[in-house]
Design a protein around this motif. Structure first.
Motif, PDB file in Angstrom:
ATOM      1  N   GLN A   1       0.835  -1.191   0.000  1.00  0.00           N
ATOM      2  CA  GLN A   1       0.000   0.000   0.000  1.00  0.00           C
ATOM      3  C   GLN A   1       0.872   1.244   0.000  1.00  0.00           C
ATOM      4  OE1 GLN A   1      -2.533  -0.196   3.425  1.00  0.00           O
ATOM      5  NE2 GLN A   1      -4.265  -0.840   2.192  1.00  0.00           N
ATOM      6  N   LYS A   2       0.377   2.295  -0.639  1.00  0.00           N
ATOM      7  CA  LYS A   2       1.075   3.574  -0.591  1.00  0.00           C
ATOM      8  C   LYS A   2       0.795   4.213   0.758  1.00  0.00           C
ATOM      9  CE  LYS A   2       0.992   4.603  -5.477  1.00  0.00           C
ATOM     10  NZ  LYS A   2       0.558   5.556  -6.509  1.00  0.00           N
ATOM     11  N   LYS A   3       1.806   4.841   1.337  1.00  0.00           N
ATOM     12  CA  LYS A   3       1.670   5.491   2.632  1.00  0.00           C
ATOM     13  C   LYS A   3       1.752   6.994   2.471  1.00  0.00           C
ATOM     14  CE  LYS A   3       1.736   1.781   5.244  1.00  0.00           C
ATOM     15  NZ  LYS A   3       0.854   1.457   6.320  1.00  0.00           N
TER      16      LYS A   3
ATOM     17  N   TYR B   1      -2.725   5.529   1.858  1.00  0.00           N
ATOM     18  CA  TYR B   1      -3.224   6.477   0.853  1.00  0.00           C
ATOM     19  C   TYR B   1      -4.567   6.005   0.332  1.00  0.00           C
ATOM     20  CZ  TYR B   1      -3.695   8.898  -3.604  1.00  0.00           C
ATOM     21  OH  TYR B   1      -4.176   9.634  -4.646  1.00  0.00           O
TER      22      TYR B   1
ATOM     23  N   ARG C   1       1.411  14.910   0.862  1.00  0.00           N
ATOM     24  CA  ARG C   1       1.457  14.048  -0.318  1.00  0.00           C
ATOM     25  C   ARG C   1       2.760  14.170  -1.021  1.00  0.00           C
ATOM     26  NH1 ARG C   1      -4.682  14.833  -2.444  1.00  0.00           N
ATOM     27  NH2 ARG C   1      -5.542  13.849  -0.659  1.00  0.00           N
TER      28      ARG C   1
END
Length: 49
Positions: free
Chosen positions: A3-5, A22, A49
């Motif tokens: 997963q993107k953090k 995210y 971001r």
């Protein structure tokens, strides 16, 4: 696949204390009141971001 953090940054001192997953469904930046270990108090943290 990982997963993107995204980091949560303190609005007072700017330190990035927390990470969250995210979510592309969020239309605006998440703001939550969290404890900042650098300031020593609860402050607003904004999604970076």
């Amino acid at each position: 696949m990982a997963q993107k953090k995204v980091a949560l940054a303190c609005s007072v001192c700017g330190s990035r204390n927390y990470t969250i997953a995210y979510s592309p469904n969020r239309t605006h930046r998440l703001e939550v009141k969290k404890f900042c270990k650098h300031c020593g108090k609860y402050t607003m943290h904004q999604e970076t971001r």
